[in-house]
Design a protein around this motif. Structure first.
Motif, PDB file in Angstrom:
ATOM      1  N   ASN A  64       0.771  -1.337  -0.159  1.00  0.00           N
ATOM      2  CA  ASN A  64       0.026   0.073   0.077  1.00  0.00           C
ATOM      3  C   ASN A  64       0.969   1.284  -0.176  1.00  0.00           C
ATOM      4  O   ASN A  64       2.072   1.184  -0.119  1.00  0.00           O
ATOM      5  CB  ASN A  64      -0.785   0.056   1.114  1.00  0.00           C
ATOM      6  CG  ASN A  64      -0.358  -0.046   2.507  1.00  0.00           C
ATOM      7  OD1 ASN A  64       0.864   0.465   2.612  1.00  0.00           O
ATOM      8  ND2 ASN A  64      -1.102  -0.734   3.249  1.00  0.00           N
ATOM      9  N   LYS A  65       0.555   2.444  -0.081  1.00  0.00           N
ATOM     10  CA  LYS A  65       1.013   3.527  -0.347  1.00  0.00           C
ATOM     11  C   LYS A  65       2.044   3.809   0.984  1.00  0.00           C
ATOM     12  O   LYS A  65       3.208   4.324   0.759  1.00  0.00           O
ATOM     13  CB  LYS A  65       0.008   4.839  -0.353  1.00  0.00           C
ATOM     14  CG  LYS A  65       0.856   5.968  -0.609  1.00  0.00           C
ATOM     15  CD  LYS A  65       0.009   7.306  -0.945  1.00  0.00           C
ATOM     16  CE  LYS A  65      -0.889   7.769   0.316  1.00  0.00           C
ATOM     17  NZ  LYS A  65      -1.993   9.131  -0.170  1.00  0.00           N
ATOM     18  N   LYS A  68       5.126   1.643   0.707  1.00  0.00           N
ATOM     19  CA  LYS A  68       5.819   2.179  -0.195  1.00  0.00           C
ATOM     20  C   LYS A  68       6.727   3.486   0.073  1.00  0.00           C
ATOM     21  O   LYS A  68       7.899   3.440  -0.149  1.00  0.00           O
ATOM     22  CB  LYS A  68       5.084   2.189  -1.547  1.00  0.00           C
ATOM     23  CG  LYS A  68       4.381   1.165  -2.262  1.00  0.00           C
ATOM     24  CD  LYS A  68       3.979   1.566  -3.738  1.00  0.00           C
ATOM     25  CE  LYS A  68       4.950   1.455  -4.472  1.00  0.00           C
ATOM     26  NZ  LYS A  68       4.449   1.288  -5.992  1.00  0.00           N
ATOM     27  N   GLU A  93      -4.153   3.869  -7.580  1.00  0.00           N
ATOM     28  CA  GLU A  93      -3.510   3.725  -6.058  1.00  0.00           C
ATOM     29  C   GLU A  93      -1.884   3.853  -6.353  1.00  0.00           C
ATOM     30  O   GLU A  93      -1.167   4.586  -5.709  1.00  0.00           O
ATOM     31  CB  GLU A  93      -3.636   2.284  -5.596  1.00  0.00           C
ATOM     32  CG  GLU A  93      -3.140   2.049  -4.414  1.00  0.00           C
ATOM     33  CD  GLU A  93      -3.226   0.664  -3.797  1.00  0.00           C
ATOM     34  OE1 GLU A  93      -2.871   0.308  -2.782  1.00  0.00           O
ATOM     35  OE2 GLU A  93      -4.212  -0.343  -4.645  1.00  0.00           O
ATOM     36  N   ASP A  94      -1.478   3.182  -7.409  1.00  0.00           N
ATOM     37  CA  ASP A  94      -0.061   3.496  -7.878  1.00  0.00           C
ATOM     38  C   ASP A  94       0.409   4.692  -8.209  1.00  0.00           C
ATOM     39  O   ASP A  94       1.438   5.070  -7.595  1.00  0.00           O
ATOM     40  CB  ASP A  94       0.499   2.313  -8.929  1.00  0.00           C
ATOM     41  CG  ASP A  94       1.739   1.945  -8.655  1.00  0.00           C
ATOM     42  OD1 ASP A  94       2.352   1.614  -7.550  1.00  0.00           O
ATOM     43  OD2 ASP A  94       2.384   2.126  -9.686  1.00  0.00           O
ATOM     44  N   GLN A  96      -1.035   7.530  -7.171  1.00  0.00           N
ATOM     45  CA  GLN A  96      -0.744   8.156  -5.912  1.00  0.00           C
ATOM     46  C   GLN A  96       0.347   7.873  -4.865  1.00  0.00           C
ATOM     47  O   GLN A  96       1.039   8.723  -4.294  1.00  0.00           O
ATOM     48  CB  GLN A  96      -2.136   8.020  -4.932  1.00  0.00           C
ATOM     49  CG  GLN A  96      -3.575   8.448  -5.652  1.00  0.00           C
ATOM     50  CD  GLN A  96      -3.089  10.114  -5.854  1.00  0.00           C
ATOM     51  OE1 GLN A  96      -2.796  10.821  -5.304  1.00  0.00           O
ATOM     52  NE2 GLN A  96      -3.426  10.334  -6.967  1.00  0.00           N
ATOM     53  N   ALA A  97       0.732   6.604  -4.992  1.00  0.00           N
ATOM     54  CA  ALA A  97       1.835   6.239  -4.083  1.00  0.00           C
ATOM     55  C   ALA A  97       3.124   6.541  -4.780  1.00  0.00           C
ATOM     56  O   ALA A  97       3.796   7.342  -4.134  1.00  0.00           O
ATOM     57  CB  ALA A  97       1.905   4.665  -4.176  1.00  0.00           C
TER      58      ALA A  97
END
Length: 543
Positions: A64-65, A68, A93-94, A96-97
């Motif tokens: 998850n963020k 990471k 999601e990726d 935003q991470a």
């Protein structure tokens, strides 16, 4: 600066005190001078870490963020030159991470991967624009296999697509890396054309990957050497390599490339990655450090951070490190043979070519038991590099006492396991309290499980086809949710009959796989804690 000639030595002697320390400082100056001279004769190899992108493509290793960002911060502490934070177009999601890492992690270049299409490049820049040193990493297949079977394009069309993509990325970002996917299986003349065109379009880094791990060191090294000779424009950019481990040659191929002119190596912590994994960062770094006489190259990696980084990646991705893994495996600095032990006691260099301290594996003399107080525990944690806030320390101390009550001694490995699990816990909807098991070869196993929820004690019992299965069924009855066990790994953190057991599970809940980890001297309790940890991740919306 070091001392380089007779005049320097004369001046230095005048400034030194007339005592034994003067000789010591003179010897240190000579040593520093040799080190400076050695480094000037070397060339730097840039370390491009793709743990958060290629490494995360391992099934079940999704981060998850928050996780990471945690790994990215540690990679910055490790001293990598580039962090490939993800593939922004792969999911919101990726994206935003990657964006969070670009904004929060300082020091290394932050890279984002993009296919050679405008939409991918737009999303990559959206994620990277907050970085102090952004890099857009564009890739496109170059081998005939990829062109015909995957892209269904001719060579000229693919070449035009590559040039257009690099030029488009260049509008956003000065630092643009271009990868010739499956470069090791690409026709050499066409590969030269693509590389030259990408550099002319503005690429600052050219990557020639062994995407499927097909190359062997002699061939791959020769490919890099011939590219250097055939494409003079490569002198204006960094030449990078990215090797996969399908034949177990990722590190060997990377080193062959370095010897033949590669400037950058793309690798992952613990060698994690798709299929058989990527080139192992820790192995490449320590080979260059230990065998500097052979490679005449160095990196800026702070090697004392290697072990901590390895442990963090292993835990957060829920991918165990094999005991005999070079550099960071549990047995990497262990000696059981009597002959070896005798040699080590006389001179460690007889059977150790590296010091464990050089990669962050520290030796401790203080023995921790259930009778050790907070001060002793805090001292050991400080020695190990942990500076914990009071509330976090109390959580660790409580778990330490729980384990120490059932174990004679708590080792550094035990503490690493306890601390890292406590610090990476998600908010607990349910807390493990206790379990009881009735089992045998002539009866149906029965498990009674007790959990806590908001201070309320919840107990239920269930049968199963084994004691572990019975515990799982009991947990599911209490939490009111079904799960499918997809992976289960159990190992001892340390040696001995009272070793701390560490369980890792992957559980599918409502179509999504969640990882869980737990430790205890009782392996069934460790397994129960891991299974419950996976459900807590589900209830916290974290996977």
């Amino acid at each position: 600066m070091g001392l380089t000639g007779p005049a320097d030595l004369s001046d230095a002697f005048k400034k030194l005190p007339l005592c034994g320390t003067g000789t010591f400082h003179l010897e240190k100056d000579r040593e520093n001078s040799e080190m400076e001279k050695d480094e000037k004769m070397s060339r730097k190899i840039h370390i491009f870490d793709t743990t958060l992108r290629d490494g995360e493509q391992v099934p079940g290793a999704k981060l998850n963020k928050r996780q990471k960002i945690e790994i990215a911060q540690q990679l910055a502490n490790l001293g990598v030159d580039v962090i490939e934070a993800g593939f922004p177009c792969s999911s919101p999601e990726d994206l935003q991470a990657v964006k969070a890492i670009a904004e929060q992690v300082k020091g290394p270049v932050i890279a984002g991967l993009a296919r050679a299409v405008q939409q991918d490049i737009d999303l990559a820049w959206e994620a990277l624009q907050g970085a102090e040193r952004p890099r857009i990493h564009v890739f496109l297949g170059s081998s005939d296999i990829h062109l015909k079977s995957k892209l269904r394009k001719g060579r000229d069309n693919a070449l035009a697509m590559a040039v257009e993509a690099v030029r488009y990325a260049k509008k956003y970002c000065h630092d643009v890396e271009y990868s010739t996917e499956d470069g090791s299986r690409t026709d050499f003349d066409y590969l030269c054309r693509v590389i030259e065109a990408a550099i002319d379009a503005g690429a600052t880094v050219i990557n020639v990957p062994d995407t499927v791990g097909y190359a062997v060191p002699e061939q791959y090294g020769e490919l890099i050497r011939k590219l250097r000779e055939s494409v003079p424009a490569l002198d204006r950019v960094l030449l990078s390599v990215h090797c996969h481990n399908d034949l177990g040659l990722a590190v060997a191929n990377s080193l062959a490339a370095i010897r033949n002119g590669a400037d950058q190596v793309e690798c992952t912590v613990n060698g994690v990655g798709e299929r058989a994994g990527n080139a192992s960062l820790e192995e490449i770094v320590m080979i260059l450090k230990t065998r500097h006489d052979t490679y005449q190259a160095y990196t800026d990696i702070k090697t004392q951070e290697i072990y901590r980084t390895s442990r963090m990646v292993s835990r957060l991705m829920n991918i165990p490190v094999q005991p005999n893994k070079a550099i960071i495996g549990a047995n990497a600095f262990a000696h059981s043979s009597g002959i070896h032990q005798d040699g080590i006691l006389k001179d460690r260099s007889t059977y150790e070519i590296m010091k464990p301290e050089d990669v962050g594996i520290r030796q401790h003399k203080m023995v921790l038991t259930a009778r050790s107080g907070r001060a002793a525990l805090k001292h050991r944690l400080t020695e190990m590099g942990y500076e914990l806030e009071q509330d976090k320390f109390e959580r660790v101390y409580k778990r330490f006492l729980n384990v120490a009550d059932r174990k004679k001694e708590i080792t550094s490995q035990d503490l690493n396991s306890i601390v890292e699990i406590e610090l990476t816990k998600v908010p607990e909807t349910f807390t493990f309290h206790s379990l009881q098991i009735m089992s045998g070869n002539t009866m149906i196993p029965l498990a009674s499980v007790t959990l806590l929820k908001e201070g309320q004690m919840l107990t239920d019992a269930a049968t199963g086809n084994g004691p572990v299965n019975a515990v799982f069924n009991g947990i599911e009855r209490i939490v009111g949710q079904q799960g499918k066990l997809r992976d289960y790994d159990l190992k001892a953190v340390t040696m001995g009959k009272d070793a701390l057991g560490e369980a890792m599970v992957r559980v599918e809940i409502e179509g999504v796989v969640y990882s869980g980890i737990g430790t205890s001297p009782d392996v069934i309790e460790a397994t129960a804690r891991a299974y419950l940890n996976a459900f807590n991740r589900f209830f916290a919306g974290s996977h």
